[in-house]
Write a protein that holds these residues in place. Structure first.
Motif, PDB file in Angstrom:
ATOM      1  N   ASP A   1      -5.711   6.453  12.085  1.00 22.63           N
ATOM      2  CA  ASP A   1      -5.243   4.478  12.983  1.00 22.63           C
ATOM      3  C   ASP A   1      -5.525   3.622  12.484  1.00 22.63           C
ATOM      4  OD1 ASP A   1      -4.106   6.676  15.532  1.00 22.63           O
ATOM      5  OD2 ASP A   1      -5.583   6.019  16.699  1.00 22.63           O
ATOM      6  N   SER A   2      -5.687   3.687  11.114  1.00 22.27           N
ATOM      7  CA  SER A   2      -5.435   2.088  10.713  1.00 22.27           C
ATOM      8  C   SER A   2      -4.303   2.274   9.467  1.00 22.27           C
ATOM      9  CB  SER A   2      -6.601   2.703   9.654  1.00 22.27           C
ATOM     10  OG  SER A   2      -7.432   2.976   8.720  1.00 22.27           O
ATOM     11  N   SER A   3      -4.024   2.981   9.484  1.00 23.16           N
ATOM     12  CA  SER A   3      -2.342   3.786   8.620  1.00 23.16           C
ATOM     13  C   SER A   3      -1.743   2.316   9.235  1.00 23.16           C
ATOM     14  CB  SER A   3      -2.430   4.692   8.422  1.00 23.16           C
ATOM     15  OG  SER A   3      -1.728   5.332   9.915  1.00 23.16           O
ATOM     16  N   LEU A   4      -1.657   2.270  11.174  1.00 17.04           N
ATOM     17  CA  LEU A   4      -0.441   1.442  11.534  1.00 17.04           C
ATOM     18  C   LEU A   4      -0.964   0.034  11.146  1.00 17.04           C
ATOM     19  CD1 LEU A   4      -1.454   2.481  15.639  1.00 17.04           C
ATOM     20  CD2 LEU A   4      -0.240   3.096  14.183  1.00 17.04           C
ATOM     21  N   VAL A   5      -1.516   0.092  10.558  1.00 11.67           N
ATOM     22  CA  VAL A   5      -1.760  -1.815  10.227  1.00 11.67           C
ATOM     23  C   VAL A   5      -0.304  -2.235   8.653  1.00 11.67           C
ATOM     24  CG1 VAL A   5      -4.157  -1.726  10.413  1.00 11.67           C
ATOM     25  CG2 VAL A   5      -3.069  -1.214   8.068  1.00 11.67           C
ATOM     26  N   SER A   6       0.147  -0.966   8.111  1.00 11.54           N
ATOM     27  CA  SER A   6       0.415  -0.782   7.308  1.00 11.54           C
ATOM     28  C   SER A   6       1.769  -1.697   8.012  1.00 11.54           C
ATOM     29  CB  SER A   6       1.738   0.683   6.632  1.00 11.54           C
ATOM     30  OG  SER A   6       2.358   1.356   7.953  1.00 11.54           O
ATOM     31  N   VAL A   7       2.470  -1.779   8.768  1.00 14.76           N
ATOM     32  CA  VAL A   7       3.574  -2.092   9.361  1.00 14.76           C
ATOM     33  C   VAL A   7       3.704  -3.504   9.896  1.00 14.76           C
ATOM     34  CG1 VAL A   7       4.275  -0.153  11.080  1.00 14.76           C
ATOM     35  CG2 VAL A   7       2.563  -2.599  12.105  1.00 14.76           C
ATOM     36  N   LEU A   8       2.468  -4.346   9.729  1.00  7.18           N
ATOM     37  CA  LEU A   8       2.403  -5.917   8.830  1.00  7.18           C
ATOM     38  C   LEU A   8       2.129  -5.524   7.531  1.00  7.18           C
ATOM     39  CD1 LEU A   8      -0.873  -6.213  11.836  1.00  7.18           C
ATOM     40  CD2 LEU A   8       1.731  -6.712  12.262  1.00  7.18           C
ATOM     41  N   GLY A   9       2.262  -4.546   6.909  1.00  9.13           N
ATOM     42  CA  GLY A   9       2.490  -5.642   5.761  1.00  9.13           C
ATOM     43  C   GLY A   9       1.143  -5.493   4.462  1.00  9.13           C
ATOM     44  N   VAL A  10       0.095  -5.405   5.805  1.00 11.49           N
ATOM     45  CA  VAL A  10      -1.312  -5.132   5.127  1.00 11.49           C
ATOM     46  C   VAL A  10      -1.041  -4.185   3.890  1.00 11.49           C
ATOM     47  CG1 VAL A  10      -3.877  -4.387   5.191  1.00 11.49           C
ATOM     48  CG2 VAL A  10      -2.508  -5.836   6.721  1.00 11.49           C
ATOM     49  N   ALA A  11      -1.925  -4.150   2.917  1.00 17.04           N
ATOM     50  CA  ALA A  11      -1.720  -3.367   1.934  1.00 17.04           C
ATOM     51  C   ALA A  11      -3.362  -2.051   1.760  1.00 17.04           C
ATOM     52  CB  ALA A  11      -2.045  -3.999  -0.092  1.00 17.04           C
ATOM     53  N   ASP A  12      -3.360  -1.288   2.770  1.00 14.88           N
ATOM     54  CA  ASP A  12      -3.737  -0.381   2.975  1.00 14.88           C
ATOM     55  C   ASP A  12      -3.141   1.245   2.496  1.00 14.88           C
ATOM     56  OD1 ASP A  12      -1.673   0.131   4.881  1.00 14.88           O
ATOM     57  OD2 ASP A  12      -3.123   1.387   5.767  1.00 14.88           O
ATOM     58  N   LEU A  13      -3.893   2.355   2.301  1.00 14.89           N
ATOM     59  CA  LEU A  13      -3.582   3.264   1.842  1.00 14.89           C
ATOM     60  C   LEU A  13      -2.108   3.322   2.055  1.00 14.89           C
ATOM     61  CD1 LEU A  13      -3.995   5.881   0.324  1.00 14.89           C
ATOM     62  CD2 LEU A  13      -5.329   7.047   1.788  1.00 14.89           C
ATOM     63  N   THR A  14      -1.834   3.633   3.381  1.00 13.04           N
ATOM     64  CA  THR A  14      -0.696   4.324   3.858  1.00 13.04           C
ATOM     65  C   THR A  14       0.482   2.766   3.261  1.00 13.04           C
ATOM     66  OG1 THR A  14      -1.484   5.152   5.790  1.00 13.04           O
ATOM     67  CG2 THR A  14       0.957   4.556   5.420  1.00 13.04           C
ATOM     68  N   GLN A  15       0.380   2.063   3.063  1.00 16.52           N
ATOM     69  CA  GLN A  15       1.347   0.671   2.904  1.00 16.52           C
ATOM     70  C   GLN A  15       1.487   0.917   1.333  1.00 16.52           C
ATOM     71  OE1 GLN A  15       3.427  -1.002   3.896  1.00 16.52           O
ATOM     72  NE2 GLN A  15       3.647  -2.868   2.804  1.00 16.52           N
ATOM     73  N   LEU A  16       0.370   1.475   0.588  1.00 18.46           N
ATOM     74  CA  LEU A  16       1.048   1.359  -0.894  1.00 18.46           C
ATOM     75  C   LEU A  16       1.569   2.496  -1.354  1.00 18.46           C
ATOM     76  CD1 LEU A  16      -2.599   0.359  -2.977  1.00 18.46           C
ATOM     77  CD2 LEU A  16      -0.266  -1.247  -2.076  1.00 18.46           C
ATOM     78  N   GLY A  17       1.659   3.513  -0.849  1.00 13.21           N
ATOM     79  CA  GLY A  17       2.325   5.010  -0.672  1.00 13.21           C
ATOM     80  C   GLY A  17       3.175   4.295  -0.258  1.00 13.21           C
ATOM     81  N   LYS A  18       3.795   3.885   1.010  1.00  6.07           N
ATOM     82  CA  LYS A  18       5.373   4.056   1.278  1.00  6.07           C
ATOM     83  C   LYS A  18       5.911   3.251  -0.418  1.00  6.07           C
ATOM     84  CE  LYS A  18       5.751   0.604   4.666  1.00  6.07           C
ATOM     85  NZ  LYS A  18       5.530   0.673   6.279  1.00  6.07           N
ATOM     86  N   ILE A  19       5.293   1.581  -0.629  1.00  4.74           N
ATOM     87  CA  ILE A  19       5.920   1.078  -1.421  1.00  4.74           C
ATOM     88  C   ILE A  19       5.940   1.296  -3.013  1.00  4.74           C
ATOM     89  CG2 ILE A  19       5.155  -0.668  -3.186  1.00  4.74           C
ATOM     90  CD1 ILE A  19       3.588  -2.296  -0.625  1.00  4.74           C
ATOM     91  N   TYR A  20       5.229   2.648  -3.223  1.00  6.94           N
ATOM     92  CA  TYR A  20       5.626   3.391  -4.634  1.00  6.94           C
ATOM     93  C   TYR A  20       7.043   4.154  -4.476  1.00  6.94           C
ATOM     94  CZ  TYR A  20       4.617   6.234  -8.544  1.00  6.94           C
ATOM     95  OH  TYR A  20       4.336   6.637  -9.669  1.00  6.94           O
TER      96      TYR A  20
ATOM     97  N   LEU B   1       7.228  13.535  -2.719  1.00  7.87           N
ATOM     98  CA  LEU B   1       7.034  14.792  -2.194  1.00  7.87           C
ATOM     99  C   LEU B   1       5.354  13.869  -2.406  1.00  7.87           C
ATOM    100  CD1 LEU B   1       6.462  17.283  -1.172  1.00  7.87           C
ATOM    101  CD2 LEU B   1       7.693  17.943  -3.658  1.00  7.87           C
ATOM    102  N   GLU B   2       5.331  13.923  -3.975  1.00 11.26           N
ATOM    103  CA  GLU B   2       4.189  13.823  -4.643  1.00 11.26           C
ATOM    104  C   GLU B   2       3.420  12.095  -3.691  1.00 11.26           C
ATOM    105  OE1 GLU B   2       7.096  13.645  -6.267  1.00 11.26           O
ATOM    106  OE2 GLU B   2       7.187  14.634  -7.257  1.00 11.26           O
ATOM    107  N   THR B   3       4.212  10.920  -3.669  1.00 12.42           N
ATOM    108  CA  THR B   3       3.186  10.395  -2.924  1.00 12.42           C
ATOM    109  C   THR B   3       2.635  11.008  -1.565  1.00 12.42           C
ATOM    110  OG1 THR B   3       5.317   8.928  -4.299  1.00 12.42           O
ATOM    111  CG2 THR B   3       3.355   7.978  -1.891  1.00 12.42           C
ATOM    112  N   TYR B   4       3.286  11.019  -0.860  1.00 11.73           N
ATOM    113  CA  TYR B   4       2.786  11.376   0.238  1.00 11.73           C
ATOM    114  C   TYR B   4       1.546  12.857   0.762  1.00 11.73           C
ATOM    115  CZ  TYR B   4       5.498   7.880   2.391  1.00 11.73           C
ATOM    116  OH  TYR B   4       5.915   6.352   2.381  1.00 11.73           O
TER     117      TYR B   4
END
Length: 263
Positions: free
Chosen positions: A203-222, A230-233
């Motif tokens: 559930d910490s991946s949800l912090v990406s909706v606030l722009g926090v640079a967690d694992l999910t957010q950096l993956g989304k940006i890349y 495919l490779e990123t996710y």
């Protein structure tokens, strides 16, 4: 299932998962694209772990206090604790996260300013409360309600005869809780607490909706910049699975060691 049967239940699923993980780790080592993705998104692992650890520790402290309050002999305290637990459990974590970040925080800042402004201190702005701490606060509040129920169930599972014996020996409420109730409840509490910790990692991946640079957010940006979804996710999913499955295996090992032998 008895302990003997569980030993004979060979974890073929783990072998399959290990082979798949090995394949992707080979790709990361041998494939330049996968290596680049890993180098980019792995920077968010630290933020993910930090958010999870601080959020879970805060939620555990709040949950313990709520559990004790829900078992209080005073009606008002019990009802206030139940009100908090039931309301928070009824809200999705994402909704709670957005509410705390964009509604609760401005209200809190205004309330603080009303107190400190007459005292001559500089007033605060909403931006002074970083998004990462808003996210941690929301996760702590959301999970505290669930953890409170875990603590409550563990406390109520302690044999009442032992509590009565402690009372007969003249132990006060705090001493009974610290020496008799909590140590015995801990064995019942730890496995579900471990499950909640694993759930918070996800559930910490949800912090990406606030722009926090967690694992999910950096993956989304890349992924959005390179169009290599495919490779990123694949890499993002792999990192989450490594964390969650490792913790799950440690939790199962702990449960086997502490579980009573069955005939």
């Amino acid at each position: 299932m008895t302990r003997e049967n569980s030993k004979n239940d060979f974890p073929y699923w783990l072998v399959a998962a290990g082979l798949i993980a090995g394949y992707f780790f080979y790709q990361i080592a041998a494939n330049e694209l996968y290596s680049q993705v890993m180098a980019t998104v792995s920077k968010g692992v630290g933020i993910t772990i930090f958010v999870t650890l601080v959020g879970f520790l805060s939620a555990s402290i709040m949950g313990l206090l709520l559990a004790v309050a829900s078992l209080s002999r005073f009606l008002v305290i019990r009802q206030c604790a139940r009100f908090y637990i039931e309301i928070i459990r009824g809200l999705p974590i994402l909704v709670l996260l957005l509410y705390i970040a964009f509604v609760g925080t401005p209200i809190l800042i205004e309330a603080v300013n009303l107190v400190i402004a007459p005292l001559g201190f500089d007033t605060l702005r909403t931006r002074d409360f970083p998004l990462i701490w808003r996210a941690i606060t929301a996760l702590a509040i959301g999970y505290s309600a669930f953890i409170a129920e875990v603590f409550r169930a563990g406390i109520q599972a302690v044999d009442k005869g032992q509590i009565e014996a402690a009372e007969a020996l003249g132990m006060g409420p705090w001493l009974r809780f610290r020496l008799i109730v909590f140590p015995q409840a801990l064995r019942t509490i730890l496995p579900p607490l471990g499950n909640d910790f694993i759930a918070m990692i996800k559930d910490s991946s949800l912090v990406s909706v606030l722009g926090v640079a967690d694992l999910t957010q950096l993956g989304k940006i890349y992924a959005s910049g390179s169009f290599r979804f495919l490779e990123t996710y694949n890499v993002v999913a792999l990192l989450y699975l490594v964390m969650t499955i490792s913790l799950s295996l440690m939790l199962r090992r702990f449960e086997r060691k502490t579980a009573p032998l069955e005939r």
